[in-house]
Design a protein around this motif. Structure first.
Motif, mmCIF file in Angstrom:
data_model
loop_
_atom_site.group_PDB
_atom_site.id
_atom_site.type_symbol
_atom_site.label_atom_id
_atom_site.label_comp_id
_atom_site.label_asym_id
_atom_site.label_seq_id
_atom_site.Cartn_x
_atom_site.Cartn_y
_atom_site.Cartn_z
ATOM 1 N N LEU A 1 0.852 -1.199 0.000
ATOM 2 C CA LEU A 1 0.000 0.000 0.000
ATOM 3 C C LEU A 1 0.882 1.241 0.000
ATOM 4 O O LEU A 1 0.860 2.064 0.919
ATOM 5 C CB LEU A 1 -0.935 -0.037 1.211
ATOM 6 C CG LEU A 1 -1.854 -1.264 1.276
ATOM 7 C CD1 LEU A 1 -2.718 -1.212 2.537
ATOM 8 C CD2 LEU A 1 -2.730 -1.357 0.028
ATOM 9 N N LEU A 2 1.654 1.381 -1.072
ATOM 10 C CA LEU A 2 2.665 2.433 -1.128
ATOM 11 C C LEU A 2 2.078 3.829 -1.236
ATOM 12 O O LEU A 2 2.760 4.818 -0.950
ATOM 13 C CB LEU A 2 3.610 2.169 -2.308
ATOM 14 C CG LEU A 2 4.376 0.846 -2.242
ATOM 15 C CD1 LEU A 2 5.234 0.666 -3.486
ATOM 16 C CD2 LEU A 2 5.234 0.777 -0.992
ATOM 17 N N ALA B 1 -1.808 13.779 -6.920
ATOM 18 C CA ALA B 1 -1.563 13.648 -8.357
ATOM 19 C C ALA B 1 -2.898 13.811 -9.065
ATOM 20 O O ALA B 1 -3.961 13.547 -8.488
ATOM 21 C CB ALA B 1 -0.937 12.301 -8.715
ATOM 22 N N LEU B 2 -2.828 14.250 -10.316
ATOM 23 C CA LEU B 2 -4.027 14.418 -11.131
ATOM 24 C C LEU B 2 -3.824 13.703 -12.457
ATOM 25 O O LEU B 2 -2.839 13.947 -13.164
ATOM 26 C CB LEU B 2 -4.309 15.906 -11.373
ATOM 27 C CG LEU B 2 -5.505 16.246 -12.274
ATOM 28 C CD1 LEU B 2 -6.812 15.701 -11.706
ATOM 29 C CD2 LEU B 2 -5.604 17.764 -12.472
ATOM 30 N N VAL B 3 -4.743 12.797 -12.781
ATOM 31 C CA VAL B 3 -4.733 12.057 -14.040
ATOM 32 C C VAL B 3 -5.789 12.683 -14.940
ATOM 33 O O VAL B 3 -6.937 12.857 -14.523
ATOM 34 C CB VAL B 3 -5.054 10.566 -13.806
ATOM 35 C CG1 VAL B 3 -5.086 9.808 -15.124
ATOM 36 C CG2 VAL B 3 -4.052 9.954 -12.840
ATOM 37 N N VAL C 1 3.196 4.242 -13.039
ATOM 38 C CA VAL C 1 3.313 5.678 -13.300
ATOM 39 C C VAL C 1 2.927 6.486 -12.057
ATOM 40 O O VAL C 1 3.611 7.451 -11.693
ATOM 41 C CB VAL C 1 2.454 6.071 -14.511
ATOM 42 C CG1 VAL C 1 2.307 7.583 -14.608
ATOM 43 C CG2 VAL C 1 3.075 5.527 -15.793
ATOM 44 N N LEU C 2 1.842 6.103 -11.382
ATOM 45 C CA LEU C 2 1.429 6.836 -10.187
ATOM 46 C C LEU C 2 2.475 6.713 -9.083
ATOM 47 O O LEU C 2 2.805 7.702 -8.413
ATOM 48 C CB LEU C 2 0.080 6.317 -9.699
ATOM 49 C CG LEU C 2 -1.130 6.685 -10.550
ATOM 50 C CD1 LEU C 2 -2.382 5.975 -10.040
ATOM 51 C CD2 LEU C 2 -1.354 8.201 -10.566
ATOM 52 N N GLU C 3 3.002 5.517 -8.889
ATOM 53 C CA GLU C 3 4.045 5.310 -7.882
ATOM 54 C C GLU C 3 5.260 6.188 -8.172
ATOM 55 O O GLU C 3 5.795 6.865 -7.287
ATOM 56 C CB GLU C 3 4.436 3.839 -7.868
ATOM 57 C CG GLU C 3 5.534 3.485 -6.882
ATOM 58 C CD GLU C 3 6.024 2.063 -7.099
ATOM 59 O OE1 GLU C 3 5.497 1.162 -6.426
ATOM 60 O OE2 GLU C 3 6.927 1.868 -7.946
ATOM 61 N N GLY D 1 10.496 3.341 -2.350
ATOM 62 C CA GLY D 1 9.291 2.810 -1.741
ATOM 63 C C GLY D 1 8.721 1.587 -2.409
ATOM 64 O O GLY D 1 7.550 1.297 -2.247
ATOM 65 N N ARG D 2 9.504 0.845 -3.168
ATOM 66 C CA ARG D 2 8.959 -0.335 -3.822
ATOM 67 C C ARG D 2 8.688 -1.449 -2.819
ATOM 68 O O ARG D 2 9.440 -1.620 -1.859
ATOM 69 C CB ARG D 2 9.927 -0.874 -4.878
ATOM 70 C CG ARG D 2 10.272 0.122 -5.959
ATOM 71 C CD ARG D 2 11.154 -0.538 -6.988
ATOM 72 N NE ARG D 2 11.884 0.438 -7.770
ATOM 73 C CZ ARG D 2 12.783 0.114 -8.686
ATOM 74 N NH1 ARG D 2 13.063 -1.147 -8.909
ATOM 75 N NH2 ARG D 2 13.412 1.042 -9.367
ATOM 76 N N ALA D 3 7.629 -2.233 -3.080
ATOM 77 C CA ALA D 3 7.334 -3.358 -2.210
ATOM 78 C C ALA D 3 8.194 -4.554 -2.610
ATOM 79 O O ALA D 3 8.614 -4.668 -3.744
ATOM 80 C CB ALA D 3 5.860 -3.733 -2.335
#
Length: 310
Positions: free
Chosen positions: A33-34, A95-97, A298-300, A308-310
């Protein structure tokens, strides 16, 4: 600020990271849950099945909350500028997509006023996260992409432009695009391809099926009317005669070994036959799944960077 507006704005290392991370995120055990506690805004001006759902589901699978906005939900419809809207939204969102289906200038103006990352979920001539999903699908299937050849058949639309730029920025991949006269890649996309490839002669566009390659690993098709937008000419379908992907075409260009990609939605019987889209060589459905994993990657990256990778 890590905006993703165009593939021409990121370097090779970042593209590779996003492709590789998209493949990793296909495994739920590699997620975590990054983005917990983050809020992602998703604005779509036009209808969408895959991309909107992919970003929404992907953000939530990473722990973020999602705020969806439709074309009539924001006060840009009453005269507020996008710049003022972006400044306000930056205080609420992480963030905004955005999917505008229009030109890139509007998106760049919004990004200039925004203090949070902005992600292009499709403009009229480029669909960057689609291309990341495309390469992730092939990376997962083939492993090493070096030396692999792709044949794209159809309109030089947003998916084609993004694919060409992604291939240009990914050393070792080859791409041939066969497009109808008058429906090819835009000149600015062709110029971007030259810059991204560093002059490497790996991407070719022409309109002649007699020059169709016979040694490709991938055949890629899209619908002939992008997003259902009407072509200017009433007789436009005549230009696309012969562009349907059939089992015979698959054998001719790949010797029975090529896989099939389609960005979907497909118009069955027009841009592709059922036995290809539903056949054993089709990766179109896995490709659709990777629209979500590419959205997650992309969001990460946009919110957290490579950490912060799991």
């Amino acid at each position: 600020m890590r905006h993703l507006l165009s593939l021409r704005d990121i370097d090779q290392e970042t593209l590779r990271h996003l492709v590789d991370r998209s493949v990793q995120l296909a495994d739920p055990g590699r997620r975590g849950l990054l983005l917990a506690g983050r809020v992602i805004g998703i604005y779509f001006r036009r209808p969408s099945t895959r991309t909107r759902t992919a970003f929404s589901a992907g953000a939530m699978r990473l722990g973020a909350s999602v705020l969806p906005f439709g074309p009539d939900d924001l006060q840009v419809t009453t005269g507020e500028t996008w710049g003022d809207t972006a400044r306000v939204m930056s205080g609420y969102l992480d963030a905004l997509v955005m999917r505008t289906n229009d030109g890139m200038d509007e998106l760049r103006d919004i990004a200039a006023a925004s203090s949070v990352p902005l992600v292009n979920a499709l403009t009229r001539y480029e669909h960057p996260t689609q291309a990341i999903a495309d390469l992730a699908t092939l990376r997962e299937h083939f492993g090493d992409l070096s030396g692999r050849g792709i044949l794209y058949v159809g309109e030089g639309n947003s998916s084609a432009g993004a694919l060409a730029m992604a291939v240009a920025a990914y050393p070792g991949l080859r791409l041939t695009l066969i497009t109808p006269h008058g429906y090819g890649l835009r000149p600015d996309i062709l110029e971007a391809i030259k810059q991204l490839s560093g002059g490497d002669d790996r991407i070719h566009e022409h309109h002649d099926f007699s020059r169709m390659p016979t040694d490709v690993d991938v055949v890629y098709a899209t619908r002939w009317q992008t997003m259902g937008v009407r072509h200017e000419r009433d007789d436009w379908q005549a230009a696309f005669e012969g562009y349907k992907v059939t089992a015979g075409m698959m054998r001719a260009v790949g010797g029975g070994k090529a896989v099939f990609l389609h960005d979907l939605p497909a118009v069955r019987g027009q841009d592709v036959d059922d036995d290809v889209l539903d056949g054993p060589a089709s990766l179109a459905w896995r490709q659709a799944y990777h629209k979500m994993t590419s959205a997650m990657a992309v969001l990460e990256w946009a919110v957290l960077g490579a950490r912060g990778r799991a």
